[in-house]
Each structure stands twice: as C-alpha cells, then as structure tokens.
Design an enzyme around this catalytic site. Structure first.
Site, mmCIF file in Angstrom:
data_model
loop_
_atom_site.group_PDB
_atom_site.id
_atom_site.type_symbol
_atom_site.label_atom_id
_atom_site.label_comp_id
_atom_site.label_asym_id
_atom_site.label_seq_id
_atom_site.Cartn_x
_atom_site.Cartn_y
_atom_site.Cartn_z
ATOM 1 C CG LEU A 156 68.920 69.913 30.386
ATOM 2 C CD1 LEU A 156 69.100 71.423 30.546
ATOM 3 C CD2 LEU A 156 70.272 69.238 30.157
ATOM 4 C CB THR A 157 68.788 66.156 35.850
ATOM 5 O OG1 THR A 157 69.610 65.256 35.117
ATOM 6 C CG2 THR A 157 68.394 65.523 37.177
#
Length: 417
Positions: free
Chosen positions: A82-83
C-alpha cells in the site's frame, strides 16, 4: 563645433556604458554558473502505482533513457503493498511493522476513538502516528544538510519535531508541471539555501490505474505524461548545470479487479461481533470484547478467494503482525479479488495491497547519475534496501538497526563513492 563635439562625446560615453551594462547583465549568470562548482543533488522520485512492465509500452522515452544511462530493476514492496507504508519504508529503511505506518488506515489502542486515514488531516498530519521511525530528511537536516520535499507521505509532519526546510502540503490539484518547476526553482538558488536532497511525487498513474485498471489506455497515457515531465526535469537540470543522482521508484504495482470478484466481509462479521478496520485486497478485523472465538471461527475457516490468519500466525515472509496497530485478524484476497465492507456503486478496476510476491505488485527501481555505475545487473530486491543507498548518496550515516541492507545496492556505486 566644440559644443557639438562635447554632445557627441557625452552621447558616445552614455552608449558605451549602456553597452557594457547590457553585456554584464547577460554574461553574469553564465560566469556565475561557470565559477560555481555545483555538487550533485540527490533526487528521489516516486511514480505511485508504476509497474515495471509499463516501461515496455513504448511511451516512456525519457525514463527509459534514464534507465539506460544507469541501472534498472524490479523491486519488491513491503507488506502490505500500500502507498503510505511503502513510501515510509523507502525513506526509513524499515518495514511497516517496525516504522509504524502499518496501513493506509489504522487504529491505535492508545487512541481508541480515532482512526488514521489518508483523508483525515487531523490524524494523518499528527506526529503521534509517525514518530516510531526517522525518515531520511530528518536525519539529513540534523546533519546540516538542507532537504526539500515536493510531496512525499509524512514530509508535512513534524516527525521527531523536524520537517524538511522546504516542504509543501500535499495537494492533488498541484499539476505535474508545477511540481517540476518547484524543484527546478530550488535548484536555481544560491548554494547556501539549495536543497541537497529532494523528493518528488506523482500520483496520476496510480489514480487512473485504480479507476480504469492497469491495462486501460488512459493509464498508459497518464504514464506518458509523467514521462514527459521527467524529461522536463532532466532538461531543466542540464540548462542550469546541476548534476543529479536520480533514484526513480514506485511504491507498488497494480492488479486488475472487477465488480464480480468481491468478498463481502461485512456480511460475515456483524458490527456487534467485530470492527472491520480496513478493506480492499487486505482486510483487518478486531474482535469486540468477548467475541474473539466467534470471529476466529468465522474468519479462520477455509474461504474461496481469501485466506485469513491471526496476526501472530501470518506467513513469516510478510514480516508483519508484531506492531500493536496491526489488527488482530487479517484476511488477504486472492489475486484479482477485493474484500469489501460496504455497498459501493462499483469496485475499482485496479488495486494493490496483495502479497508483494505477486508479479503485478512489483515496483520500479531506476538509478542514474554521476555516482551510479551504469549497466549493473540486479536481481529483484526489497524496497527497504533503497534507504542505505540514499544515505550514502546524501552523505549521511544511516540510522542504525534498519531492515535495509547496504550490500544489496552498494555495487551500483562508482568506485569514488
């Protein structure tokens, strides 16, 4: 005649002064640039959601040329893919379980009534969530090295009481051209106030990939536009005579999803049984008091297109589950599937958050510049290994006890470095 001669002499003198002034005005910047020995700057560029195979689509001549002049490799994200967790891993050298940004959405038992989300600045900008690790710009500033961040998750926060000397509050509306021009303006400054380490972030490839899917022509077009901007940056640096060691990375890849590949976890866990903390490819659930056995019986049973674990029993290669912010139960969707906790008009056409070993989750790594030896062949490596290389390029001692291994990327450095 004498009076006319005096007038002509005065006019000639005035014109001579103007001519000399004009020459001085045009030659001074060139002379200054020639006289100044500009030390290379280190620029860390993130293209969110960029998969390595996008570079084979024929729309990225500038990025491909950068790779050809240095080194290109596929990079394995940290779990979860995820970011926010992966951007923080890149600049701390720690996996999410250790740096504390364990997801894009988090709950901490010390603050039971609030939730960290990307869209809530009251939490996402609170140092409480970020202070478990020290990003490289904080270490550099402590060492007297000026830094500037043209967006990067966490760079707006006073982590350990410090920010980069130049930073901007993230705003999706700031165009790519404005982002490039900001960095180039920093590079035009006098040496005393010019950042020596800079970050630059582009979100559009990820945004379009989510909405329309990784294989959509619009996603390819978004990447082509970012490539054009990278070309502008490289050209702009050349014009002002600023050499740079450029590390171009992504945080994760992107996998295709569809409306008919959805698992409704909210229909499995009722609100009076458990709290669903996150959804997507990865879903986290905390059992309510006295409901642990019920949640376990539901989630730990076999499921089609999804596997669940107690966090203490996660596969070892995830290196995840010890941080208290990680939910008690974690469910990971199979490739192409999404775990959903509410009604939506449509599911996103592209997602990330799957097992980092999935080919679609692979991230990009490109390094080029005067300190980088070209042509080295690299196997797939973990993104935490970028941090020791960054520290070396910036000229600081890395924080001790990080997960990243210096020996992974040391072969990229020229002998003098």
């Amino acid at each position: 005649m004498g009076m006319m001669y005096n007038h002509l002499r005065t006019l000639f003198a005035a014109l001579s002064i103007l001519a000399l002034s004009a020459c001085a005005g045009t030659s001074r910047p060139v002379a200054e640039v020639a006289a100044e020995a500009r030390a290379p700057v280190t620029i860390l560029i993130s293209i969110d959601g960029l998969r390595p195979d996008y570079l084979d689509r024929g729309v990225s001549p500038n990025i491909n040329a950068l790779a050809a002049s240095g080194v290109k490799a596929s990079m394995r994200p940290s779990f979860p893919s995820l970011t926010f967790p992966n951007h923080h891993s890149l600049v701390t050298g720690l996996r999410p379980d250790r740096h504390g940004i364990v997801d894009n959405t988090m709950i901490d038992a010390r603050r039971p009534d609030v939730r960290f989300t990307l869209g809530d600045p009251r939490q996402s900008l609170d140092p409480f969530w970020w202070d478990e690790a020290e990003p490289i710009w904080v270490t550099a500033e402590k060492a007297g090295i000026r830094t500037g961040t043209m967006f990067w998750p966490g760079s707006e926060v006073a982590i350990h009481g410090a920010r980069p000397q130049d930073w901007l509050r993230y705003d999706k509306a700031v165009s790519g051209t404005q982002r490039i021009n900001t960095v180039l303006d920093w590079m035009r400054r006098p040496a005393a106030i010019r950042p020596r380490f800079v970050t630059l972030y582009f979100d559009t490839v990820d945004t379009v990939g989510h909405e329309l899917g990784p294989d959509a022509p619009e996603t390819t077009a978004a990447f082509a536009e970012v490539d054009r901007l990278i070309g502008e940056l490289i050209s702009g640096l050349k014009v002002i005579g600023q050499s740079a060691n450029i590390l171009l990375v992504s945080d994760h890849g992107m996998g295709a999803t569809a409306d008919d590949r959805v698992i409704r976890i909210d229909r499995m866990i009722a609100p009076d049984v458990g709290m669903i903390v996150t959804e997507g490819p990865l879903s986290g659930v905390n059992a309510l008091p006295g409901k642990d056995a019920e949640v376990a019986a539901t989630l730990l049973a076999p499921h089609e297109h999804m596997q669940c674990w107690r966090k203490s029993a996660l596969p070892a290669h995830f290196a995840y589950g010890k941080n208290p912010r990680v939910p008690e139960f974690l469910c990971l969707a199979a490739r192409g599937w999404a775990i959903q906790a509410r009604d939506r008009e449509h599911i996103l056409k592209g997602m990330h958050g799957y097992d980092p070993a999935e080919p679609d989750m692979a991230a990009v790594f490109i390094a080029a510049g005067p300190a980088i030896a070209s042509g080295a062949a690299l196997p797939v490596f973990d993104n935490v290994d970028v941090y020791p290389l960054l520290a070396r390029l910036v000229g600081i001692a890395p924080v001790s006890n990080v997960d990243g291994r210096a020996e992974t990327l040391n072969p990229l450095l020229r002998a003098a470095n």
